[in-house]
Design a protein around this motif. Sequence first.
Motif, short mmCIF file in Angstrom:
data_model
loop_
_atom_site.label_atom_id
_atom_site.label_comp_id
_atom_site.label_asym_id
_atom_site.label_seq_id
_atom_site.Cartn_x
_atom_site.Cartn_y
_atom_site.Cartn_z
N LEU A 5 0.82 -1.20 0.00
CA LEU A 5 0.00 0.00 0.00
C LEU A 5 0.86 1.25 0.00
CD1 LEU A 5 -2.80 -1.04 2.50
CD2 LEU A 5 -3.02 -0.75 0.05
N ILE A 6 1.95 1.24 0.74
CA ILE A 6 2.85 2.39 0.77
C ILE A 6 3.48 2.58 -0.60
CG2 ILE A 6 5.02 3.29 1.72
CD1 ILE A 6 4.23 1.94 4.37
N GLU A 7 3.89 1.48 -1.23
CA GLU A 7 4.56 1.56 -2.53
C GLU A 7 3.63 2.08 -3.63
OE1 GLU A 7 6.07 -2.36 -3.22
OE2 GLU A 7 7.75 -2.07 -1.85
N LYS A 8 2.35 1.69 -3.61
CA LYS A 8 1.47 2.09 -4.71
C LYS A 8 0.74 3.40 -4.44
CE LYS A 8 -2.84 -0.45 -4.26
NZ LYS A 8 -3.58 -1.58 -4.75
N SER A 9 1.07 4.06 -3.35
CA SER A 9 0.47 5.35 -3.05
C SER A 9 1.45 6.18 -2.24
CB SER A 9 -0.83 5.15 -2.27
OG SER A 9 -0.54 4.54 -1.04
N SER A 10 1.03 7.36 -1.85
CA SER A 10 1.91 8.22 -1.07
C SER A 10 1.50 8.21 0.40
CB SER A 10 1.88 9.65 -1.63
OG SER A 10 0.56 10.13 -1.59
N LEU A 11 1.09 7.05 0.89
CA LEU A 11 0.66 6.92 2.28
C LEU A 11 1.84 6.87 3.23
CD1 LEU A 11 -2.06 4.14 1.92
CD2 LEU A 11 -2.40 6.61 1.99
N THR A 12 1.63 7.44 4.41
CA THR A 12 2.62 7.28 5.47
C THR A 12 2.46 5.87 6.04
OG1 THR A 12 1.14 7.98 7.25
CG2 THR A 12 2.40 9.72 6.10
N GLU A 13 3.37 5.46 6.88
CA GLU A 13 3.28 4.15 7.48
C GLU A 13 2.03 4.02 8.35
OE1 GLU A 13 6.37 1.35 9.68
OE2 GLU A 13 7.37 2.89 8.47
N VAL A 14 1.71 5.08 9.09
CA VAL A 14 0.52 5.08 9.95
C VAL A 14 -0.74 4.97 9.09
CG1 VAL A 14 -0.87 6.48 11.55
CG2 VAL A 14 1.61 6.37 11.83
N GLN A 15 -0.80 5.74 8.01
CA GLN A 15 -1.96 5.69 7.12
C GLN A 15 -2.11 4.31 6.49
OE1 GLN A 15 -0.74 9.01 4.70
NE2 GLN A 15 -2.45 10.26 5.46
N ALA A 16 -1.01 3.75 6.03
CA ALA A 16 -1.05 2.41 5.41
C ALA A 16 -1.49 1.36 6.43
CB ALA A 16 0.31 2.06 4.82
N SER A 17 -1.04 1.50 7.66
CA SER A 17 -1.43 0.56 8.71
C SER A 17 -2.93 0.66 8.98
CB SER A 17 -0.63 0.84 9.98
OG SER A 17 -1.05 -0.02 11.00
N GLU A 18 -3.44 1.90 9.09
CA GLU A 18 -4.88 2.07 9.30
C GLU A 18 -5.67 1.52 8.12
OE1 GLU A 18 -6.34 5.90 10.47
OE2 GLU A 18 -4.98 6.02 12.18
N PHE A 72 -13.52 9.22 4.19
CA PHE A 72 -12.15 8.87 3.79
C PHE A 72 -11.67 9.78 2.67
CE2 PHE A 72 -13.58 5.20 6.04
CZ PHE A 72 -12.46 4.82 6.75
N HIS A 73 -10.40 10.12 2.71
CA HIS A 73 -9.81 10.91 1.64
C HIS A 73 -10.14 10.22 0.32
CE1 HIS A 73 -6.80 12.49 -1.08
NE2 HIS A 73 -6.68 13.52 -0.25
N PRO A 74 -10.47 10.97 -0.72
CA PRO A 74 -10.87 10.35 -2.00
C PRO A 74 -9.86 9.34 -2.55
CG PRO A 74 -11.27 12.71 -2.05
CD PRO A 74 -10.55 12.43 -0.77
N ASP A 75 -8.57 9.61 -2.40
CA ASP A 75 -7.57 8.65 -2.88
C ASP A 75 -7.61 7.35 -2.07
OD1 ASP A 75 -6.76 10.56 -4.71
OD2 ASP A 75 -5.06 11.25 -3.50
N ILE A 76 -7.83 7.48 -0.77
CA ILE A 76 -7.94 6.30 0.10
C ILE A 76 -9.21 5.53 -0.25
CG2 ILE A 76 -8.24 5.54 2.50
CD1 ILE A 76 -5.50 6.71 2.21
N TYR A 77 -10.30 6.25 -0.44
CA TYR A 77 -11.57 5.60 -0.77
C TYR A 77 -11.46 4.83 -2.07
CZ TYR A 77 -16.61 4.93 -0.69
OH TYR A 77 -17.87 4.37 -0.64
#
Length: 107
Positions: A5-18, A72-77
Amino acid sequence: MTVKLIEKSSLTEVQASELQTLLAEVRPLDFKSSKKLSDYIVEYQLGRKYPSITGTVKMEEEGTQWDFKGGFHPDIYKIICDELHLRSQGSKAKVVGFERSEESLKQ
């Protein structure tokens, strides 16, 4: 899955974990449409449970705007819908803005 998830987006580790935890929570519910997911998000107030990936989503339909708190943020959704293979119900409502929650800004 977090690394993917981190690799295919610009998520932080905390965001990817959530996001990973959220996907583990909703995947067994076998939703078929994004509407069912949205209903679940509202009913169970998931914005409180996943503060780093939620906030206030500003929506618009036919000139009327409203705020969807705990959305949820549109990119996350989009990631969630893609991961769960959800179909759209064809709503004309569109996201026109997003503001991160206070909790997410503290992280």
